[in-house]
Motif scaffolding. Structure first.
Motif, short mmCIF file in Angstrom:
data_model
loop_
_atom_site.label_atom_id
_atom_site.label_comp_id
_atom_site.label_asym_id
_atom_site.label_seq_id
_atom_site.Cartn_x
_atom_site.Cartn_y
_atom_site.Cartn_z
N GLN A 136 45.67 38.61 31.99
CA GLN A 136 46.74 39.40 32.56
C GLN A 136 46.23 40.53 33.47
OE1 GLN A 136 49.58 40.57 29.55
NE2 GLN A 136 49.39 38.63 28.49
N LEU A 164 48.28 42.96 35.86
CA LEU A 164 49.66 42.81 35.42
C LEU A 164 49.84 43.39 34.02
CD1 LEU A 164 50.63 39.24 36.69
CD2 LEU A 164 51.47 41.44 37.53
N ASP A 223 51.14 31.24 32.57
CA ASP A 223 50.94 31.09 34.01
C ASP A 223 50.71 29.63 34.36
OD1 ASP A 223 50.72 31.80 36.68
OD2 ASP A 223 48.67 32.56 36.51
#
Length: 310
Positions: A144, A147, A255
């Motif tokens: 991540q 983010l 993702d």
């Protein structure tokens, strides 16, 4: 059949952990300790537990803090703890491993985690890998980076603005709801979980599923994922530990499988020599509730068989 046992286990953290146990149908070969995901609970793993019990495995699965029927003074539904949430979650997992060691002293333990449970399992592995014979890390995302840091910033702003530890208003919109809207021709905002409409309907109808987590729980969940993204934390894990990293090609939470591939590549670069990884085509987030779940469960059983023979 239903789980063989349901009982409360007192953790050193003060939590009364709701534990479900499914005993092997025949002589036990190993114990599989399952860690469930965010906004769900242990009883949803009954089908997987039956499948594994038929193949000689004991299954232990407990409701994490703030989930299901687990109770703790500082952990109402949707919250891990007033403070030190991740460390308390890991201590609870260790309490279950203590119980397994006392009840099944000669059996190897395979650690399993799905989604948030993948973060819990990986963080447990980083701290307690000698207790684990093998680990399955499913449907997680430890890539991540910025983010994740941005999410922590949003949560800090929400906490300051709202003044108390209430459900986050923004993180569900940026995660669950955004993922639901991204599914082409979606019927519900939970279609990102599975292509099986019946399984999605069961999730939506379950009062212990799909609730909005507190600001602090989101912060703790993001922090555990970010911790799993730091290579330095893997230093104490033996490099020949059997690890299976699994996910789905259509899983927005990982993702679209990139999180699975990234973790596997990182661990291979760190010289983990007994690692397998697979991203299943067309598969969404809940592998065990997907239309191809029989194939996925068979693959898991074959991997576990190999681990025990190895």
């Amino acid at each position: 059949m239903p789980f063989s046992q349901q009982r409360l286990v007192r953790s050193p953290t003060g939590a009364d952990l709701n534990l479900l146990v499914r005993h092997a149908d025949g002589p036990p070969r190993a114990v599989i300790h399952i860690n469930h995901g965010l906004a769900e609970h242990a009883a949803r793993y009954a089908r997987f537990a039956d499948f594994l019990a038929e193949r000689g495995f004991h299954i232990y699965v407990h409701d994490h803090r703030g989930h299901g029927a687990t109770k703790a003074p500082d952990a109402p539904l949707g919250k891990f703890a007033d403070k030190n949430g991740p460390s308390k979650v890991i201590a609870d997992v260790d309490a279950i491993h203590d119980l397994i060691a006392s009840e099944c002293p000669n059996l190897p333990v395979i650690l399993f985690g799905h989604s948030m449970g993948a973060s819990v399992a990986l963080n447990y592995l980083l701290a307690h890998s000698p207790r684990v014979h093998a680990a399955a890390i499913w449907n997680g995302n430890f890539s991540q980076g910025l983010l994740g840091q941005a999410a922590l910033g949003i949560l800090a702003w929400e906490r300051m603005r709202l003044g108390s530890d209430v459900p986050s208003r923004l993180l569900p919109k940026l995660t669950f709801r955004a993922w639901g809207k991204a599914v082409p021709n979606h019927r519900t905002l939970f279609d990102w979980l599975s292509r099986d409409e019946a399984e999605v309907a069961k999730y939506i109808a379950d009062p212990l599923c799909g609730w909005d987590a507190s600001i602090s729980m989101w912060r703790d969940v993001v922090s555990m994922a970010l911790n799993g993204g730091k290579d330095a934390g893997f230093a104490g894990i033996r490099r020949d530990l059997p690890v299976a990293i699994v996910g789905g090609e259509k899983d927005s939470a990982s993702d679209y499988g990139k999180g699975i591939t990234n973790l596997a590549n990182r661990m291979r670069k760190m010289d983990f020599s007994n690692l397998v990884s697979k991203v299943y085509a067309d598969t969404r987030h809940e592998s065990l509730n997907e239309v191809n779940r029989d194939i996925i469960m068979d693959d898991f059983a074959a991997w576990a068989d190999g681990v025990l023979k190895g």
